[in-house]
Enzyme design. Structure first.
Site, PDB file in Angstrom:
ATOM      1  N   LYS A  91       0.740  -1.532   0.028  1.00  0.00           N
ATOM      2  CA  LYS A  91       0.062   0.012  -0.109  1.00  0.00           C
ATOM      3  C   LYS A  91       1.119   1.011   0.141  1.00  0.00           C
ATOM      4  O   LYS A  91       1.679   1.897   0.782  1.00  0.00           O
ATOM      5  CB  LYS A  91      -0.647  -0.115   1.071  1.00  0.00           C
ATOM      6  CG  LYS A  91      -1.873   1.128   1.796  1.00  0.00           C
ATOM      7  CD  LYS A  91      -1.879   1.655   2.712  1.00  0.00           C
ATOM      8  CE  LYS A  91      -3.241   3.159   2.724  1.00  0.00           C
ATOM      9  NZ  LYS A  91      -1.790   4.346   1.439  1.00  0.00           N
ATOM     10  N   GLY A 114       6.968   4.828   7.531  1.00  0.00           N
ATOM     11  CA  GLY A 114       6.205   6.407   8.199  1.00  0.00           C
ATOM     12  C   GLY A 114       6.053   6.971   9.521  1.00  0.00           C
ATOM     13  O   GLY A 114       6.946   7.216   9.948  1.00  0.00           O
ATOM     14  N   GLU A 127      10.015   1.798  10.141  1.00  0.00           N
ATOM     15  CA  GLU A 127      11.054   2.804   9.663  1.00  0.00           C
ATOM     16  C   GLU A 127      10.016   4.001   9.899  1.00  0.00           C
ATOM     17  O   GLU A 127       9.497   4.279   8.744  1.00  0.00           O
ATOM     18  CB  GLU A 127      11.360   2.392   8.355  1.00  0.00           C
ATOM     19  CG  GLU A 127      12.618   1.822   8.414  1.00  0.00           C
ATOM     20  CD  GLU A 127      13.681   1.731   8.151  1.00  0.00           C
ATOM     21  OE1 GLU A 127      14.557   2.645   9.012  1.00  0.00           O
ATOM     22  OE2 GLU A 127      14.542   0.552   8.361  1.00  0.00           O
ATOM     23  N   CYS A 160      13.258  11.465   6.357  1.00  0.00           N
ATOM     24  CA  CYS A 160      12.673  11.764   7.795  1.00  0.00           C
ATOM     25  C   CYS A 160      14.340  11.857   9.014  1.00  0.00           C
ATOM     26  O   CYS A 160      14.472  11.643   9.755  1.00  0.00           O
ATOM     27  CB  CYS A 160      12.767   9.312   7.896  1.00  0.00           C
ATOM     28  SG  CYS A 160      13.796   8.637   6.713  1.00  0.00           S
TER      29      CYS A 160
HETATM   30  P1  NAP Z   1       2.231   8.572   6.794  1.00  0.00           P
HETATM   31  O1  NAP Z   1       0.756   9.311   6.656  1.00  0.00           O
HETATM   32  O2  NAP Z   1       2.116   8.086   8.428  1.00  0.00           O
HETATM   33  O3  NAP Z   1       2.057   7.662   5.868  1.00  0.00           O
HETATM   34  C1  NAP Z   1       2.804   6.283   5.494  1.00  0.00           C
HETATM   35  C2  NAP Z   1       2.311   5.220   4.374  1.00  0.00           C
HETATM   36  O4  NAP Z   1       0.951   4.795   5.630  1.00  0.00           O
HETATM   37  C3  NAP Z   1       1.331   5.956   3.173  1.00  0.00           C
HETATM   38  O5  NAP Z   1       1.150   4.918   2.712  1.00  0.00           O
HETATM   39  C4  NAP Z   1      -0.218   5.917   4.429  1.00  0.00           C
HETATM   40  O6  NAP Z   1      -1.129   5.376   3.742  1.00  0.00           O
HETATM   41  C5  NAP Z   1      -0.451   4.836   5.063  1.00  0.00           C
HETATM   42  N1  NAP Z   1      -1.074   4.905   6.690  1.00  0.00           N
HETATM   43  C6  NAP Z   1      -1.224   6.133   7.420  1.00  0.00           C
HETATM   44  N2  NAP Z   1      -1.833   5.866   8.661  1.00  0.00           N
HETATM   45  C7  NAP Z   1      -2.485   4.407   8.371  1.00  0.00           C
HETATM   46  C8  NAP Z   1      -3.013   4.024   8.944  1.00  0.00           C
HETATM   47  N3  NAP Z   1      -3.665   3.672   9.866  1.00  0.00           N
HETATM   48  N4  NAP Z   1      -3.384   2.734   8.034  1.00  0.00           N
HETATM   49  C9  NAP Z   1      -2.588   1.942   6.971  1.00  0.00           C
HETATM   50  N5  NAP Z   1      -2.482   2.912   6.302  1.00  0.00           N
HETATM   51  C10 NAP Z   1      -1.600   3.618   7.062  1.00  0.00           C
HETATM   52  O7  NAP Z   1       3.465   8.886   6.865  1.00  0.00           O
HETATM   53  P2  NAP Z   1       3.493  10.495   5.461  1.00  0.00           P
HETATM   54  O8  NAP Z   1       3.335  11.442   5.764  1.00  0.00           O
HETATM   55  O9  NAP Z   1       3.199   9.465   4.230  1.00  0.00           O
HETATM   56  O10 NAP Z   1       5.547  10.011   5.628  1.00  0.00           O
HETATM   57  C11 NAP Z   1       6.592  10.717   6.382  1.00  0.00           C
HETATM   58  C12 NAP Z   1       6.386  10.428   7.683  1.00  0.00           C
HETATM   59  O11 NAP Z   1       7.847   9.353   7.341  1.00  0.00           O
HETATM   60  C13 NAP Z   1       7.686  11.708   8.245  1.00  0.00           C
HETATM   61  O12 NAP Z   1       6.957  11.095   9.951  1.00  0.00           O
HETATM   62  C14 NAP Z   1       9.428  10.430   7.475  1.00  0.00           C
HETATM   63  O13 NAP Z   1      10.422  11.096   8.896  1.00  0.00           O
HETATM   64  C15 NAP Z   1       8.993   9.096   7.352  1.00  0.00           C
HETATM   65  N6  NAP Z   1      10.414   8.189   6.822  1.00  0.00           N
HETATM   66  C16 NAP Z   1      10.796   7.314   7.644  1.00  0.00           C
HETATM   67  C17 NAP Z   1      11.483   7.212   7.322  1.00  0.00           C
HETATM   68  C18 NAP Z   1      12.631   5.922   7.819  1.00  0.00           C
HETATM   69  O14 NAP Z   1      13.305   5.026   6.802  1.00  0.00           O
HETATM   70  N7  NAP Z   1      12.790   6.057   8.597  1.00  0.00           N
HETATM   71  C19 NAP Z   1      11.949   7.237   5.447  1.00  0.00           C
HETATM   72  C20 NAP Z   1      10.606   7.938   4.960  1.00  0.00           C
HETATM   73  C21 NAP Z   1       9.908   8.937   5.976  1.00  0.00           C
HETATM   74  P3  NAP Z   1      -2.140   7.613   3.273  1.00  0.00           P
HETATM   75  O15 NAP Z   1      -1.385   8.184   2.641  1.00  0.00           O
HETATM   76  O16 NAP Z   1      -3.434   6.579   2.659  1.00  0.00           O
HETATM   77  O17 NAP Z   1      -3.273   8.080   3.880  1.00  0.00           O
END
Ligand code: NAP
Length: 470
Positions: A163, A215, A237, A271
């Site tokens: 997803k 995420g 992650e 991130c």
């Molecule tokens: P996000 O809102 O958490 O979304 C990430 C993914 O999770 C998306 O596909 C989102 O789908 C899905 N998602 C969120 N809540 C969900 C739930 N309750 N059930 C199922 N799927 C769910 O994060 P983002 O805003 O896209 O990305 C930014 C974040 O990712 C930042 O905090 C960043 O630091 C972190 N990140 C971490 C790394 C690492 O390797 N540590 C790398 C890159 C980014 P939808 O879009 O459909 O909501």
């Protein structure tokens, strides 16, 4: 009487953050379609698990070659739907291809049986695939994140259903097409346009053997809890608020260049970007002035234009949220050194911003700023710098700048994160493990460690050992 539709409304929308134009929308799939895709993935696993490493490598290496040969085909949709500057987008495509090629080449060596030395008999550990793995991935690196899971899983003999984030559906669909073009069997890599509720049901499904999320912390809490309830292995992650420590003996020109790149790459939406700049008092003024001058030079523009040095954020809502976060930080006492507002033009643009005087009581002190906003802290000495770096709920990465590499190494060892960089922040390479601790999650992706996360480590012991007498 209105007929209630069982099909969820469109959740996947490709919108250009540079001009707000909607490019394409995709409806979430029905539950019946989801069932059919999981069944296909499971059937594929039953065949794929028995393929040799060499057979798997043919497909994975072909996918890598196709990405290398079609960089713009992959890069342009990324720039269009999440605003990444085109040169960065091209770089990400090349890097994603490198990751796939790396696992095609090295997986067999990484997963070779490991001989053990028991007191009696002979024993080894062998690595076998686990089944269908569910990936949930973010928009900020639309292909790199997918390659980070696809390369190791597919070489390990697992199959993937993914997803992707709601705002990058074109990239999601293109990456699925990549595997079809590479000759993968149906179900080896499946993109799922699904709702969060459907995602929960995927995690509950007994055919799914593990979940890999990249995420936000909020998503991590929800998905890790669901996986835990099902006693399924997961890797998380998550976010970060990495410290960028500048010691008093640092080469300032060198450090400032990395500071600008480390905060502004991908419009600050990384991130492990440098987010908290912790500088020793003796050089703090000079560092801050050079850093401020460097950020002030960036020119907003069309991310498709090679000359643009500041692209938009990934979406209008990301820009609205970030501007509010800055307003809240300022209302709680932070001082604006640079920027602080949206840029007065169309598109999801935010001014490069530096905030200082952030006290521990300010909500900003513990938050992740996902965009071009730097938090600046002045400290008396090395010990204070380390204490401040560690005073964070996150623990992803961090960096330290000093002319004395041994000193840099000592500081790196004392900072509580999953990754530390001395005199650079070259975050990620195919061969180096990536991941964090604390609220930044658990597990590692990339390198040898990355492929070991979702395989069954099985002990096999040989020997006609007599049973103990009863
Ligand atoms: P996000 O809102 O958490 O979304 C990430 C993914 O999770 C998306 O596909 C989102 O789908 C899905 N998602 C969120 N809540 C969900 C739930 N309750 N059930 C199922 N799927 C769910 O994060 P983002 O805003 O896209 O990305 C930014 C974040 O990712 C930042 O905090 C960043 O630091 C972190 N990140 C971490 C790394 C690492 O390797 N540590 C790398 C890159 C980014 P939808 O879009 O459909 O909501």
């Amino acid at each position: 009487m209105a007929v209630q539709t069982l099909r969820p409304v469109a959740e996947y929308e490709s919108v250009n953050p540079f001009d707000g134009k909607t490019l394409e929308t995709f409806a979430a799939i029905s539950d019946a379609e989801l069932e059919s895709k999981i069944a296909t993935a499971q059937a594929c696993y039953e065949i794929w698990r028995h393929k040799s490493y060499a057979e798997r490598a043919v497909v994975v290496a072909r996918a890598a070659a196709l990405m290398h040969a079609n960089v713009d085909r992959f890069a342009r949709p990324m720039t269009l739907e999440m605003g990444k500057r085109i040169s960065e987008a091209r770089g990400e495509v090349e890097f994603s291809a490198d990751i796939l090629a790396y696992y095609a080449k090295n997986a067999e060596r990484f997963l070779a049986p490991v001989k053990l030395d028991p007191k009696l008999g002979r024993a080894h550990m062998e690595s076998s695939p686990m089944g269908v793995i569910f990936g949930v991935e973010p928009w900020n690196f639309p292909y790199y994140q997918l390659a980070r899971v696809a390369g190791p899983h597919q070489m390990a003999g697992n199959v993937l259903i993914v997803k992707h984030a709601g705002i990058v559906p074109q990239c999601a669909a293109l990456f699925e097409q990549l595997w079809i073009d590479a000759g993968a069997p149906a179900g080896l890599y499946t993109n799922l346009f699904i709702t969060h509720a459907q995602s929960d049901r995927v995690i509950d499904d007994p055919r799914i053997k593990g979940v890999a999320l990249t995420g936000s912390v909020a998503a991590g809490r929800s998905i890790a809890a669901r996986a835990g309830k099902n006693v399924k292995i997961s890797s998380m992650e998550l976010g970060g608020s990495d410290a960028f420590i500048v010691l008093d003996d640092a080469d300032l020109e060198h450090a400032v260049k990395w500071a600008i790149w480390g905060r502004m790459y991908n419009a600050g939406q990384t991130c492990c970007a440098a987010k908290r700049f912790i500088v020793i008092d003796a050089i703090a003024d000079e560092f801050l002035e050079k850093f401020r001058a460097g950020l002030a030079e960036l020119e907003p523009g069309d991310p498709m234009d090679e000359k643009t040095t500041l692209g938009p954020l990934s979406s209008e809502s990301a820009a609205v949220d970030l501007a509010k976060q800055v307003d809240d930080a300022v209302a709680a006492g932070a001082k604006v050194v640079l920027g602080g507002k949206r840029i007065d033009r169309a598109g999801a643009f935010m001014q490069p911003t530096i905030l200082a005087d952030i006290k521990p009581t300010n909500p900003a002190f513990r938050q992740e700023f996902f965009g071009p906003v730097a938090l600046f802290f002045r400290v008396k000495n090395e010990d204070e710098a380390i204490a401040l770096a560690n005073d964070s709920d996150f623990g992803l990465g961090g960096s330290v700048f000093t002319k004395d590499e041994a000193r840099g190494g000592r500081v790196a060892s004392r900072v509580e994160t999953g990754m530390m960089f001395v005199n650079n922040i070259s975050w990620s390479d195919a061969e180096l493990p990536f991941g964090g601790i604390k609220d930044s999650g658990y597990g590692r992706e990339l390198g040898n460690m990355g492929i070991q996360e979702f395989v069954n480590k099985k002990l096999v012991r040989f020997g006609s050992i007599e049973a103990p007498s009863t």
